[in-house]
Design a protein around this motif. Structure first.
Motif, PDB file in Angstrom:
ATOM      1  N   ALA A  30     -39.204 -46.796  25.605  1.00 39.93           N
ATOM      2  CA  ALA A  30     -39.155 -45.337  25.692  1.00 39.93           C
ATOM      3  C   ALA A  30     -40.427 -44.754  26.294  1.00 39.93           C
ATOM      4  CB  ALA A  30     -38.922 -44.749  24.300  1.00 39.93           C
ATOM      5  N   LEU A  31     -41.582 -45.314  25.956  1.00 43.15           N
ATOM      6  CA  LEU A  31     -42.841 -44.723  26.414  1.00 43.15           C
ATOM      7  C   LEU A  31     -42.945 -44.701  27.940  1.00 43.15           C
ATOM      8  CD1 LEU A  31     -45.132 -46.285  23.674  1.00 43.15           C
ATOM      9  CD2 LEU A  31     -44.532 -43.867  23.893  1.00 43.15           C
ATOM     10  N   PRO A  32     -42.766 -45.828  28.654  1.00 47.01           N
ATOM     11  CA  PRO A  32     -42.830 -45.732  30.116  1.00 47.01           C
ATOM     12  C   PRO A  32     -41.657 -44.982  30.732  1.00 47.01           C
ATOM     13  CG  PRO A  32     -42.255 -47.972  29.454  1.00 47.01           C
ATOM     14  CD  PRO A  32     -42.637 -47.233  28.203  1.00 47.01           C
ATOM     15  N   LEU A  33     -40.488 -45.016  30.100  1.00 50.34           N
ATOM     16  CA  LEU A  33     -39.348 -44.267  30.632  1.00 50.34           C
ATOM     17  C   LEU A  33     -39.614 -42.761  30.581  1.00 50.34           C
ATOM     18  CD1 LEU A  33     -36.276 -46.219  29.223  1.00 50.34           C
ATOM     19  CD2 LEU A  33     -36.801 -45.840  31.639  1.00 50.34           C
ATOM     20  N   PHE A 207     -34.250 -47.065  36.190  1.00 47.24           N
ATOM     21  CA  PHE A 207     -34.265 -45.604  36.087  1.00 47.24           C
ATOM     22  C   PHE A 207     -34.630 -44.972  37.433  1.00 47.24           C
ATOM     23  CE2 PHE A 207     -36.925 -41.810  35.490  1.00 47.24           C
ATOM     24  CZ  PHE A 207     -36.055 -40.975  34.821  1.00 47.24           C
ATOM     25  N   LEU A 208     -35.649 -45.516  38.096  1.00 45.92           N
ATOM     26  CA  LEU A 208     -36.073 -44.960  39.374  1.00 45.92           C
ATOM     27  C   LEU A 208     -35.017 -45.183  40.455  1.00 45.92           C
ATOM     28  CD1 LEU A 208     -39.840 -45.977  39.312  1.00 45.92           C
ATOM     29  CD2 LEU A 208     -38.863 -43.697  38.952  1.00 45.92           C
ATOM     30  N   SER A 239     -30.551 -43.612  29.078  1.00 46.93           N
ATOM     31  CA  SER A 239     -30.604 -43.947  27.657  1.00 46.93           C
ATOM     32  C   SER A 239     -31.641 -45.034  27.422  1.00 46.93           C
ATOM     33  CB  SER A 239     -29.230 -44.426  27.171  1.00 46.93           C
ATOM     34  OG  SER A 239     -29.250 -44.661  25.774  1.00 46.93           O
ATOM     35  N   VAL A 240     -32.435 -44.873  26.389  1.00 44.72           N
ATOM     36  CA  VAL A 240     -33.425 -45.877  26.007  1.00 44.72           C
ATOM     37  C   VAL A 240     -32.689 -47.075  25.407  1.00 44.72           C
ATOM     38  CG1 VAL A 240     -35.405 -46.384  24.511  1.00 44.72           C
ATOM     39  CG2 VAL A 240     -35.165 -44.111  25.566  1.00 44.72           C
TER      40      VAL A 240
END
Length: 434
Positions: A30-33, A207-208, A239-240
């Motif tokens: 979650a933190l880098p996302l 994600f990117l 979504s994480v």
């Protein structure tokens, strides 16, 4: 009425754990996302965001940086991040020193206001995890890096290179994220050698890609290119993933008590190294696309287990090692454990387990050997870091008498409520005021 968090829990041995439990979203993913979501220039809705303290603090830091956040009531644990509509002043973020992942904010701050001023990162005290490789990444983008005793400042280059090449000396997850998000912040092409290949990092790449970026990854090289025609208006839904470390911890807890159970919400591939270790120890584990299943009925083999933390994509994630170590204390065989990735971790973990009566042969500061089964006796111990806390909960499930684990504020940094998940499986875990 809001109650203060309970600072300690008491664990007592009982019947074998059983039942089904679902893990939270992954803190480490979650933190880098969330940092990536704050760096791209479009609205994002992130689901399955965990309530762990580190993640919630990062969200607060994003708000203090001028980012607008919303929490849709119709979707629990969902966060919407809106793009900035103006250039904010460089924020002062003193609370960023409470977590290590504050360094993920640098690219987003550079994109928003051209400069990042942050205190030195905090987090678990498990050895020197400096930022030299991060600073080399920013230097490759021609950014200016300044440091002092209180922290560091990164100032974006007004005319950085269109294409940047960075070769990492080791597969640092933090430096890999920094390099990719810095390229995103500047709309630049990147060639990254020796990238991290953990699911937490490749999840950022996925994600990117959804946001239109090209990310071509091999084992040795990552090439990133900006979108040709970015759609900055459409909301990106993501979504994480489930917390693989929480899943592995719960699986070790079930195994330690000789129980059976189902741990849901985790991708089987992400916990492969743990399932292989458990099967080697004679603990049967089945995998489904979204779950780990421990059917019970196995018999300890006495086969030695070698659990060596590694940044290699086929190796053991360092955060799995403490839970496996706590499990191995109750199993026959002579087992070797090592974590040079976090060289201070054994210095936290082993003294606390020794308070319960555990015996180790310390080969070095990062390597130890133990022979089981060992008989532990409950006492008061401290969760000095996240993974030490989870290992102590596992050990307490089989120790004679009561084990009181203090320092739960450390455990909650990575797990919103791991004791509650153990209770859902039938563990005798009660609140203990200290």
């Amino acid at each position: 009425m809001t109650h203060a968090p309970v600072p300690a829990v008491t664990v007592r041995p009982g019947r074998p754990l059983s039942g089904a439990v679902r893990v939270d979203g992954s803190k480490n993913a979650a933190l880098p996302l969330l940092a990536a979501a704050a760096t791209i220039r479009r609205p994002v809705r992130m689901d399955n965001v965990p309530d762990s303290a580190d993640v919630q603090l990062l969200l607060t830091l994003l708000q203090h940086s001028g980012r607008q956040l919303a929490r849709p009531t119709a979707v629990p644990r969902s966060v919407a991040l809106l793009p900035l509509d103006s250039r904010p002043a460089v924020p002062e973020l003193p609370d960023a020193g409470r977590i290590r992942a504050s360094y993920y904010l640098v690219p987003a701050l550079l994109a928003a206001c051209g400069q990042a001023r942050l205190p030195w990162p905090g987090g678990c005290r498990i050895g020197d995890r400096g930022m030299d490789e991060h600073f080399k990444v920013y230097a490759a983008f021609d950014d200016k890096v300044e440091t002092d005793r209180a922290g560091y400042r990164v100032t974006a280059s007004p005319s950085g290179p269109a294409q940047v090449a960075v070769d990492l000396p080791f597969r640092s997850r933090g430096a890999s994220v920094a390099a990719v998000l810095r390229a995103v912040a500047g709309g630049q092409r990147l060639r990254l050698g020796n990238p991290n290949l953990s699911p937490e990092f490749t999840g950022v790449l996925d994600f990117l890609r959804q946001a239109g970026w090209q990310a071509d990854l091999t084992r040795d090289v990552l090439r990133v290119e900006p979108p040709v025609a970015p759609d900055e208006a459409a909301t990106l839904d993501w979504s994480v993933p489930g917390d693989k470390i929480e899943a592995g911890t719960l699986a070790c807890a079930i195994a330690a008590t000789g129980g059976s159970g189902r741990v849901e919400g985790v991708r089987a591939l992400d916990v492969r190294s743990v399932t292989e270790a458990l099967n080697r120890l004679g603990i049967p584990v089945l995998t489904e696309p979204d779950a780990l299943v421990l059917p019970g009925g196995g018999a300890p083999t006495g086969t030695p287990l070698t659990a060596v933390a590694s940044l290699d994509p086929d190796g053991l994630d360092a955060d799995f090692e403490p839970a496996l170590l706590a499990l191995a204390l109750g199993l026959p065989g002579t087992h070797l454990f090592a974590d040079a990735v976090n060289p201070g971790r054994h210095g936290n973990l082993l003294p606390q387990l020794r308070l319960l009566g555990a015996e180790f042969e310390e080969i070095s500061a990062t390597r130890c050997r133990l022979t089981g089964p060992q008989r532990l006796t409950g006492t008061v111990v401290e969760a000095t870091d996240i993974r030490t806390g989870s290992a102590l909960l596992i050990a307490g499930l089989t120790a004679r008498g009561a084990t009181t684990v203090t320092g739960l504020d450390q455990l909650r940094r990575g797990h919103a409520d791991l004791p509650a998940k153990l209770r859902a499986l039938g563990a005798d875990v009660t609140e203990a005021a200290r």
